[in-house]
Design a protein around this motif. Structure first.
Motif, short mmCIF file in Angstrom:
data_model
loop_
_atom_site.label_atom_id
_atom_site.label_comp_id
_atom_site.label_asym_id
_atom_site.label_seq_id
_atom_site.Cartn_x
_atom_site.Cartn_y
_atom_site.Cartn_z
N VAL A 50 0.84 -1.20 0.00
CA VAL A 50 0.00 0.00 0.00
C VAL A 50 0.87 1.25 0.00
O VAL A 50 0.59 2.22 -0.72
CB VAL A 50 -0.97 -0.01 1.21
N SER A 51 1.94 1.24 0.77
CA SER A 51 2.86 2.38 0.79
C SER A 51 3.45 2.64 -0.58
O SER A 51 3.56 3.78 -1.02
CB SER A 51 3.98 2.15 1.81
N GLY B 240 -4.79 7.41 4.40
CA GLY B 240 -6.01 7.29 3.60
C GLY B 240 -6.70 8.63 3.43
O GLY B 240 -7.16 8.97 2.33
N ILE B 241 -6.78 9.40 4.50
CA ILE B 241 -7.37 10.74 4.41
C ILE B 241 -6.55 11.62 3.48
O ILE B 241 -7.09 12.36 2.66
CB ILE B 241 -7.50 11.36 5.82
N LEU C 182 -8.91 4.61 -4.52
CA LEU C 182 -8.65 3.19 -4.31
C LEU C 182 -7.49 2.99 -3.31
O LEU C 182 -7.57 2.15 -2.41
CB LEU C 182 -8.33 2.49 -5.63
N ALA C 183 -6.45 3.79 -3.46
CA ALA C 183 -5.32 3.73 -2.53
C ALA C 183 -5.77 4.09 -1.11
O ALA C 183 -5.30 3.49 -0.14
CB ALA C 183 -4.19 4.65 -2.99
N ALA C 184 -6.67 5.05 -0.99
CA ALA C 184 -7.19 5.42 0.33
C ALA C 184 -7.93 4.24 0.96
O ALA C 184 -7.75 3.95 2.15
CB ALA C 184 -8.13 6.63 0.21
N ILE C 185 -8.72 3.55 0.17
CA ILE C 185 -9.43 2.37 0.67
C ILE C 185 -8.42 1.31 1.12
O ILE C 185 -8.58 0.69 2.18
CB ILE C 185 -10.39 1.83 -0.41
N LEU C 186 -7.37 1.13 0.33
CA LEU C 186 -6.33 0.17 0.71
C LEU C 186 -5.63 0.59 2.01
O LEU C 186 -5.26 -0.27 2.82
CB LEU C 186 -5.31 0.01 -0.42
#
Length: 183
Positions: A32-33, A126-127, A154-158
């Motif tokens: 995710v990072s 995420g925010i 999508l990355a925020a959800i991850l």
């Protein structure tokens, strides 16, 4: 030259050997990072592209202007200005992209205020990615901006899923990458 496998099976060529045990560091948070880091780089690049597109469309008049005409090249001042509302609007994707990169590249944290402002956990990340989508992606560079915004959401959800998977602090891709190259 031998292929060396870094975290998450990312191969590169080096004289340095990294043991296979290093691949065990490949957590969901690390992936995710990397996604967020790459999106920050692409957002910054899109911001520079946006500025280039804005500058390309400028026309600087000389012969049509009088010697002391006040608004002859007003379109030039709509790009090259220090007025905060125009300056921030023009450079927002670059600024937000650099802030996203600074989450991982500590040398970009040029003042202590950034340490307080940048996220340290995946909920904050995420925010941050939602803010990136809303303010630095959607309104810039047409379809590219909309695609990047979708990827940022999508990355925020991850990021939120990473936190639910008990990833507390953001795993810095830059320090792991730099560390793997020095082993």
């Amino acid at each position: 030259l031998k292929p060396v496998h870094h975290h998450c099976c990312v191969a590169s060529f080096s004289f340095v050997h990294v043991p296979l045990a290093a691949m065990a560091d490949c957590s969901f948070g690390y992936v995710v990072s990397w996604i967020c880091f790459v999106l920050s780089i692409v957002t910054m690049a899109m911001g520079f592209l946006y500025v280039i597109l804005r500058v390309e469309s400028l026309k600087l008049s000389f012969s049509k202007c009088e010697l002391l005409e006040e608004d002859c090249n007003v379109s030039w001042r709509q790009v090259f200005t220090l007025r905060p509302n125009i300056l921030l609007d023009l450079w927002t994707p670059v600024i937000v992209g650099v802030l996203g990169i600074a989450v991982h590249v500590y040398s970009l944290r040029f003042c202590s205020l950034l340490e307080w402002f940048l996220p340290h956990g995946y909920v904050g990340y995420g925010i941050f990615m939602i803010v990136m989508a809303l303010f630095a992606n959607f309104g810039y560079c047409g379809q590219l901006g909309v695609i990047l915004a979708g990827c940022s959401v999508l990355a925020a959800i991850l990021c939120f899923i990473a936190r639910c998977a008990r990833e507390d602090r953001i795993i810095s891709v830059y320090s792991k990458w730099a560390y793997a190259d020095t082993q």
